[in-house]
Design an enzyme around this catalytic site. Structure first.
Site, PDB file in Angstrom:
ATOM      1  N   ASP A 229      69.726 -77.430  79.020  1.00  0.00           N
ATOM      2  CA  ASP A 229      70.115 -76.987  77.696  1.00  0.00           C
ATOM      3  C   ASP A 229      71.253 -75.983  77.887  1.00  0.00           C
ATOM      4  O   ASP A 229      71.456 -75.458  78.989  1.00  0.00           O
ATOM      5  CB  ASP A 229      68.904 -76.352  77.008  1.00  0.00           C
ATOM      6  CG  ASP A 229      69.237 -75.779  75.642  1.00  0.00           C
ATOM      7  OD1 ASP A 229      69.898 -76.458  74.851  1.00  0.00           O
ATOM      8  OD2 ASP A 229      68.836 -74.623  75.403  1.00  0.00           O
TER       9      ASP A 229
ATOM     10  N   ASP B 186      64.936 -73.698  77.077  1.00  0.00           N
ATOM     11  CA  ASP B 186      64.220 -72.491  76.637  1.00  0.00           C
ATOM     12  C   ASP B 186      63.495 -72.674  75.317  1.00  0.00           C
ATOM     13  O   ASP B 186      62.965 -71.705  74.762  1.00  0.00           O
ATOM     14  CB  ASP B 186      65.202 -71.314  76.509  1.00  0.00           C
ATOM     15  CG  ASP B 186      66.168 -71.488  75.341  1.00  0.00           C
ATOM     16  OD1 ASP B 186      66.804 -72.554  75.245  1.00  0.00           O
ATOM     17  OD2 ASP B 186      66.286 -70.558  74.514  1.00  0.00           O
TER      18      ASP B 186
ATOM     19  N   ASP C 185      72.681 -73.197  75.129  1.00  0.00           N
ATOM     20  CA  ASP C 185      72.430 -71.877  74.545  1.00  0.00           C
ATOM     21  C   ASP C 185      71.019 -71.407  74.872  1.00  0.00           C
ATOM     22  O   ASP C 185      70.040 -72.090  74.577  1.00  0.00           O
ATOM     23  CB  ASP C 185      72.607 -71.923  73.023  1.00  0.00           C
ATOM     24  CG  ASP C 185      74.020 -72.309  72.622  1.00  0.00           C
ATOM     25  OD1 ASP C 185      74.958 -71.654  73.079  1.00  0.00           O
ATOM     26  OD2 ASP C 185      74.170 -73.286  71.860  1.00  0.00           O
TER      27      ASP C 185
END
Length: 229
Positions: free
Chosen positions: A17, A175, A19
């Protein structure tokens, strides 16, 4: 050799991922929403107020900045958010501490890596040169690159095919819960990036990733990665 005695090895491929996983983009997002607030004569937000929402995209950011609006009104703010964010892109953000060492360790091991994000592809692509990643990132899939986006597995499967590695031999690192859901649906082992962005009520243990890691630097060690197929 008995598998239990095999030395730890890095995965054949890794997808990340963006961001909240590779990039600490919260300061760019904060600058964006504060410009929107200033244009309306409202007080700015602090970084701590916006940071937990970053992984959830433009709509979540606009909603956090204007909590009194209903969902339809928030959607109307998204084009403005994206226009301003494009101007702020990379001005305040940076890679998380330890990310460069982690990427270098993967590259030294011959492990190709790429990015699968729900950020619009053009925005994700524009940030890569600022980080020096444009020639190192082997594949980039954005939220508008395909017909589906995370938590659907299609973007992860597409990225794995692009680097020529079967999904069971690729690890996905993210995240957010939808990262882990997407990885599981794609048949990929997953790593929960605990250094990223989470709301207070989030329980990353409940996401049931294959590994949970506190800092990017820990992934410089091959033994920190979950086993692949």
């Amino acid at each position: 050799m008995n598998a239990a005695l095999d030395p730890a090895r890095f995965p054949a491929g890794v997808l990340f991922d963006l961001d909240g996983t590779l990039l600490d983009s919260a300061p760019d997002m904060l600058a964006t929403v504060n410009r929107m607030l200033a244009a309306r004569g409202r007080v700015p937000l602090a970084l701590a107020e916006i940071r937990p929402h970053v992984s959830r995209g433009a709509r979540a950011m606009a909603s956090a900045a204007f909590p009194e609006l209903d969902p339809a009104q928030v959607v109307d703010l998204v084009p403005e958010f994206l226009d301003i964010y494009r101007q702020e892109l990379g001005r305040h953000s940076r890679a998380f501490d330890g990310v460069e060492d982690m990427l270098a360790a993967l590259e030294a091991a011959g492990t190709p890596w790429g990015i699968v994000t729900n950020k619009p592809e053009s925005l994700a692509r524009d940030i890569l040169p600022q980080l020096g990643w444009q020639a190192r990132c082997r594949v980039l899939v954005g939220g508008d690159s395909l017909a589906e986006r995370k938590p659907h597995p299609l973007p992860l499967l597409h990225a794995a095919a692009a680097i020529g590695i079967g999904p069971g031999d690729v690890v996905y690192v993210g995240d957010d819960a939808r990262d882990i859901v997407a990885a599981r649906a794609a048949g990929m082992p997953s790593v929960v990036a605990l250094w990223g962005y989470r709301l207070d009520g989030d329980d990353p243990v409940a996401w049931q990733g294959d590994a949970m890691v506190e800092r990017p630097a820990a992934l410089c060690d091959a033994s920190a990665w979950p086993a692949t197929a």
